[in-house]
Design a protein around this motif. Structure first.
Motif, PDB file in Angstrom:
ATOM      1  N   ILE A  59      41.242  36.877  46.350  1.00 43.84           N
ATOM      2  CA  ILE A  59      40.997  38.175  45.594  1.00 43.84           C
ATOM      3  C   ILE A  59      42.221  38.522  44.849  1.00 43.84           C
ATOM      4  CG2 ILE A  59      40.966  40.464  46.388  1.00 43.84           C
ATOM      5  CD1 ILE A  59      39.491  39.840  48.987  1.00 43.84           C
ATOM      6  N   ALA A  60      42.005  38.583  43.786  1.00 49.79           N
ATOM      7  CA  ALA A  60      43.059  38.662  42.693  1.00 49.79           C
ATOM      8  C   ALA A  60      42.536  39.856  41.669  1.00 49.79           C
ATOM      9  CB  ALA A  60      43.083  37.292  41.575  1.00 49.79           C
ATOM     10  N   LEU A  61      42.398  41.022  42.497  1.00 51.05           N
ATOM     11  CA  LEU A  61      41.705  42.209  41.813  1.00 51.05           C
ATOM     12  C   LEU A  61      42.877  43.320  41.420  1.00 51.05           C
ATOM     13  CD1 LEU A  61      38.664  42.445  44.071  1.00 51.05           C
ATOM     14  CD2 LEU A  61      38.512  41.889  41.602  1.00 51.05           C
ATOM     15  N   GLY A  62      44.050  42.859  41.582  1.00 46.71           N
ATOM     16  CA  GLY A  62      45.270  43.703  41.133  1.00 46.71           C
ATOM     17  C   GLY A  62      44.983  45.181  41.528  1.00 46.71           C
ATOM     18  N   LEU A  88      35.751  30.867  44.500  1.00 46.79           N
ATOM     19  CA  LEU A  88      35.593  31.775  43.772  1.00 46.79           C
ATOM     20  C   LEU A  88      36.881  32.544  43.589  1.00 46.79           C
ATOM     21  CD1 LEU A  88      32.352  33.397  45.574  1.00 46.79           C
ATOM     22  CD2 LEU A  88      32.622  32.845  42.889  1.00 46.79           C
ATOM     23  N   VAL A  89      37.181  33.188  42.461  1.00 38.83           N
ATOM     24  CA  VAL A  89      38.334  33.758  42.129  1.00 38.83           C
ATOM     25  C   VAL A  89      37.951  35.168  41.614  1.00 38.83           C
ATOM     26  CG1 VAL A  89      40.409  34.251  40.996  1.00 38.83           C
ATOM     27  CG2 VAL A  89      39.754  31.703  41.647  1.00 38.83           C
ATOM     28  N   LEU A  90      38.217  36.205  42.388  1.00 42.69           N
ATOM     29  CA  LEU A  90      37.642  37.664  42.148  1.00 42.69           C
ATOM     30  C   LEU A  90      38.630  38.305  41.294  1.00 42.69           C
ATOM     31  CD1 LEU A  90      35.824  38.495  45.191  1.00 42.69           C
ATOM     32  CD2 LEU A  90      35.113  37.270  43.364  1.00 42.69           C
ATOM     33  N   GLY A  91      38.544  38.740  39.921  1.00 40.63           N
ATOM     34  CA  GLY A  91      39.464  39.340  39.175  1.00 40.63           C
ATOM     35  C   GLY A  91      40.092  38.499  38.054  1.00 40.63           C
ATOM     36  N   ALA A  92      39.723  38.617  36.901  1.00 39.32           N
ATOM     37  CA  ALA A  92      40.417  37.834  35.902  1.00 39.32           C
ATOM     38  C   ALA A  92      41.458  38.299  34.965  1.00 39.32           C
ATOM     39  CB  ALA A  92      39.145  37.441  34.860  1.00 39.32           C
ATOM     40  N   GLY A  93      42.288  39.062  35.723  1.00 37.99           N
ATOM     41  CA  GLY A  93      43.747  39.567  34.904  1.00 37.99           C
ATOM     42  C   GLY A  93      44.495  38.134  34.945  1.00 37.99           C
ATOM     43  N   ALA A 101      44.236  35.097  54.236  1.00 38.13           N
ATOM     44  CA  ALA A 101      44.181  36.386  54.892  1.00 38.13           C
ATOM     45  C   ALA A 101      43.928  35.983  56.423  1.00 38.13           C
ATOM     46  CB  ALA A 101      42.608  36.954  54.497  1.00 38.13           C
ATOM     47  N   PRO A 102      44.584  36.979  57.276  1.00 36.24           N
ATOM     48  CA  PRO A 102      44.753  36.503  58.596  1.00 36.24           C
ATOM     49  C   PRO A 102      43.478  36.511  59.257  1.00 36.24           C
ATOM     50  CG  PRO A 102      45.784  38.616  58.232  1.00 36.24           C
ATOM     51  CD  PRO A 102      45.383  38.028  56.923  1.00 36.24           C
ATOM     52  N   ARG A 103      42.516  37.291  59.268  1.00 37.13           N
ATOM     53  CA  ARG A 103      41.310  37.276  59.985  1.00 37.13           C
ATOM     54  C   ARG A 103      40.005  36.511  59.332  1.00 37.13           C
ATOM     55  NH1 ARG A 103      43.506  42.470  60.817  1.00 37.13           N
ATOM     56  NH2 ARG A 103      41.893  43.538  59.447  1.00 37.13           N
ATOM     57  N   HIS A 104      40.335  36.152  58.441  1.00 33.44           N
ATOM     58  CA  HIS A 104      39.018  35.421  57.840  1.00 33.44           C
ATOM     59  C   HIS A 104      39.490  34.041  57.033  1.00 33.44           C
ATOM     60  CE1 HIS A 104      37.919  39.565  57.426  1.00 33.44           C
ATOM     61  NE2 HIS A 104      36.523  39.401  57.298  1.00 33.44           N
ATOM     62  N   ALA A 105      38.995  32.995  57.479  1.00 30.77           N
ATOM     63  CA  ALA A 105      39.201  31.723  57.283  1.00 30.77           C
ATOM     64  C   ALA A 105      38.564  31.428  55.685  1.00 30.77           C
ATOM     65  CB  ALA A 105      38.455  30.533  58.202  1.00 30.77           C
ATOM     66  N   ASN A 106      39.505  30.755  55.054  1.00 32.12           N
ATOM     67  CA  ASN A 106      39.247  30.607  53.594  1.00 32.12           C
ATOM     68  C   ASN A 106      39.255  31.709  52.559  1.00 32.12           C
ATOM     69  OD1 ASN A 106      39.007  27.772  54.279  1.00 32.12           O
ATOM     70  ND2 ASN A 106      36.831  28.129  54.912  1.00 32.12           N
ATOM     71  N   LEU A 107      39.823  32.902  53.141  1.00 39.77           N
ATOM     72  CA  LEU A 107      40.046  34.188  52.230  1.00 39.77           C
ATOM     73  C   LEU A 107      41.480  34.163  51.918  1.00 39.77           C
ATOM     74  CD1 LEU A 107      38.644  36.797  50.994  1.00 39.77           C
ATOM     75  CD2 LEU A 107      39.335  37.785  53.110  1.00 39.77           C
ATOM     76  N   TRP A 108      41.787  34.309  50.675  1.00 37.82           N
ATOM     77  CA  TRP A 108      43.122  34.409  50.159  1.00 37.82           C
ATOM     78  C   TRP A 108      43.524  35.628  49.261  1.00 37.82           C
ATOM     79  CZ3 TRP A 108      45.694  29.812  51.910  1.00 37.82           C
ATOM     80  CH2 TRP A 108      44.837  28.976  52.467  1.00 37.82           C
ATOM     81  N   PHE A 109      44.686  36.080  49.463  1.00 37.22           N
ATOM     82  CA  PHE A 109      45.116  37.276  48.650  1.00 37.22           C
ATOM     83  C   PHE A 109      46.167  36.837  47.681  1.00 37.22           C
ATOM     84  CE2 PHE A 109      44.485  40.035  52.770  1.00 37.22           C
ATOM     85  CZ  PHE A 109      43.130  39.923  52.621  1.00 37.22           C
ATOM     86  N   ALA A 110      45.917  37.613  46.382  1.00 36.67           N
ATOM     87  CA  ALA A 110      46.887  37.231  45.450  1.00 36.67           C
ATOM     88  C   ALA A 110      47.011  38.677  44.322  1.00 36.67           C
ATOM     89  CB  ALA A 110      46.455  36.054  44.441  1.00 36.67           C
ATOM     90  N   PHE A 111      47.676  39.684  45.023  1.00 36.11           N
ATOM     91  CA  PHE A 111      47.681  40.694  44.195  1.00 36.11           C
ATOM     92  C   PHE A 111      49.051  41.568  44.724  1.00 36.11           C
ATOM     93  CE2 PHE A 111      46.433  42.876  48.372  1.00 36.11           C
ATOM     94  CZ  PHE A 111      45.667  41.981  48.580  1.00 36.11           C
ATOM     95  N   GLY A 112      49.100  42.664  44.013  1.00 40.28           N
ATOM     96  CA  GLY A 112      50.375  43.540  44.455  1.00 40.28           C
ATOM     97  C   GLY A 112      51.657  43.055  43.393  1.00 40.28           C
ATOM     98  N   HIS A 113      51.384  42.742  42.235  1.00 36.71           N
ATOM     99  CA  HIS A 113      52.344  41.936  41.500  1.00 36.71           C
ATOM    100  C   HIS A 113      53.163  43.070  40.673  1.00 36.71           C
ATOM    101  CE1 HIS A 113      50.402  38.401  42.443  1.00 36.71           C
ATOM    102  NE2 HIS A 113      51.380  37.861  41.926  1.00 36.71           N
ATOM    103  N   ALA A 114      52.895  44.461  40.925  1.00 41.50           N
ATOM    104  CA  ALA A 114      53.544  45.528  40.409  1.00 41.50           C
ATOM    105  C   ALA A 114      53.925  45.438  38.820  1.00 41.50           C
ATOM    106  CB  ALA A 114      54.729  45.979  41.337  1.00 41.50           C
ATOM    107  N   HIS A 115      55.401  45.507  38.575  1.00 42.32           N
ATOM    108  CA  HIS A 115      55.786  45.490  37.300  1.00 42.32           C
ATOM    109  C   HIS A 115      55.936  43.979  36.894  1.00 42.32           C
ATOM    110  CE1 HIS A 115      57.848  49.419  36.925  1.00 42.32           C
ATOM    111  NE2 HIS A 115      57.622  49.369  38.481  1.00 42.32           N
TER     112      HIS A 115
END
Ligand SMILES: Cc1cc2nc3c(=O)[nH]c(=O)nc-3n(C[C@H](O)[C@H](O)[C@H](O)COP(=O)(O)OP(=O)(O)OC[C@H]3O[C@@H](n4cnc5c(N)ncnc54)[C@H](O)[C@@H]3O)c2cc1C
Length: 414
Positions: free
Chosen positions: A250-253, A7-12, A366-380
């Protein structure tokens, strides 16, 4: 309950690119957004794929700039006084990371992502049949004063030496030749020649989404805030019922914290809001390149819809009332620089750049959840780095060797 691989959350632009790269690697992927794709921040940016952007935008350290910002009357930055208390801890960290030496260290790490931005977009655009949305003529910083011009050219020369970036220098006459419809009030330009630029940022994201769907990926409307962990799987509620998957990205910008906080992660995130407005170019006037009016702090970019004026940073709470004062200040100045006719949008558009205090995105497990991934904070640079992030995350999720060392972007650094 339906089941899928990822699942990819956030379609920016970031989520779309992650989903496409996962699907390309054989993971059945469902992309979830509460709206349509690329209707938020990724809709309205200036369209620059900033190959030169190795130094992420830092907090100014010179006294003059700070004083100007303090009066809250500049075009390039604006703040809500009512938000200052809440965002002060973020600003303090941002200021510290922007100190010369630390900023230089960050640039060396950040450049490893930036160096792939053009080639990774080109690869996706080619397979998505969207190369027609990408222009190859770079973008320009234009200058009103010789002092600013010389400072910026010196800086560019340093970056060329350190990072191999390419640029051209234009004097006032050469600039008039390249951009004959700009008023002859400028002292010259710094032309970054390697970046590419996009004539319709949302259109590009939608082309990538179409490619994702043509490979069997699915885009479904749903609420990321409903994310639940049940045993080894995650599930999220969508208009097609609950969907379960082993991996979740998690790609929720700017909304990433809505989910990360509920999972117990306290991250130093904030937003820099920005606005845009489109104008018809008056008569036969043409703008050949996106330009940044350096001393005034706004961009004019030729887009499919018209000339898009974008503003700098507004420090405010993400959901606070819109205050497009920077747009109001920039518009008359832009009209004196380039012949803009009427506004084409009924309201100014607003987006919120998702920011971290060290100016680098958060990418990885994500350090405390297996199979959870972060992809956000891309600013400018979310448009710039969408495909790079997408590839990196997909390689990590599928257990392949990442094409860039992901260590500097891990969330553990906070
Ligand atoms: C004025 C301006 C100019 C810019 N210019 C440039 C530029 O020239 N070049 C560049 O590289 N970058 C630029 N940027 C930055 C760039 O636009 C952002 O970094 C980028 O769009 C962020 O993409 P994202 O996918 O992370 O976030 P977003 O595009 O905001 O996507 C996040 C998605 O999450 C969804 N969402 C939120 N909450 C939920 C929920 N509860 N459930 C489901 N879905 C949810 C939203 O609907 C949204 O679609 C600019 C930004 C601004 C504001």
């Amino acid at each position: 309950m339906k089941t899928t691989d990822a699942l990819v959350l956030g379609a920016g632009i970031v989520g779309v690119c992650v989903a496409l790269h996962l699907q390309k690697r054989g993971r059945a992927t469902v992309l979830v957004d509460r709206r349509g794709a690329a209707e938020e921040t990724s809709f309205g940016n200036a369209g620059l794929i900033q190959r030169e952007g190795v130094y992420p935008y830092g907090f100014p350290h010179d006294f003059g700039a700070l004083l100007r910002y303090g009066f809250n009357r500049t075009i390039d930055a604006h703040y809500h006084p009512s938000a200052l208390l809440e965002i002060a801890p973020f600003l303090w960290k941002y200021w510290q990371h922007s100190r010369r030496r630390r900023h230089a260290r960050i640039a060396r790490l950040y450049a490893k992502l930036i160096e792939h931005c053009v080639t990774e977009h080109d690869a996706l655009a080619a397979e998505a049949g969207a190369t027609g949305l990408i222009r190859r003529s770079g973008w320009m910083r234009v200058f009103r004063t010789a002092r600013e011009r010389d400072l910026r050219l010196e800086e560019a020369a340093r970056w060329r030496q350190e990072f191999g970036l390419q640029f051209a220098t234009l004097d006032a006459g050469q600039l008039q030749e390249a951009e004959p419809h700009l008023a002859p009030i400028l002292t010259g330009a710094l032309h970054w020649t390697e970046p590419t630029t996009v004539t319709d940022p949302q259109g590009l994201a939608l082309a990538y989404l179409k490619r994702f769907e043509s490979l069997g990926g699915r885009f479904v409307q749903g609420n990321a805030a409903s994310l639940l962990q049940a045993g080894k799987a995650f599930s999220v509620k969508t208009v097609q019922g609950s969907i379960e998957a082993k991996d979740v990205v998690i790609a929720l910008g700017p909304w990433a914290d809505v989910v990360t906080r509920r999972l117990g992660y306290r991250l130093p995130l904030a937003v820099k809001r920005g606005y845009h407005m489109h104008y018809r170019a008056a008569g036969q006037a043409v703008l050949n390149h996106p330009i940044l009016d350096t001393e005034r702090g706004y961009c004019l970019a030729p887009m499919a819809r018209g000339i898009r004026l974008t503003t700098g940073a507004e420090f405010a709470l993400r959901d606070a009332i819109r205050t497009p004062v920077q747009l109001g200040r920039a518009e008359p100045i832009a009209r004196n620089l380039f012949p803009l006719a009427e506004r084409l949008d009924t309201e100014p558009w607003m987006g919120a750049r998702p920011c971290t205090p060290d100016m680098m995105p958060i990418i990885g497990a994500a350090p405390r959840h297996a199979n959870l991934w972060f992809a956000f904070g891309h600013a400018h640079h979310g448009l710039t780095l969408g495909p790079v992030t997408g590839r990196l995350v997909a390689e990590m999720v599928t257990g392949n060797a990442p094409f860039v060392d992901p260590a500097p972007y891990r969330v553990e650094r906070f």
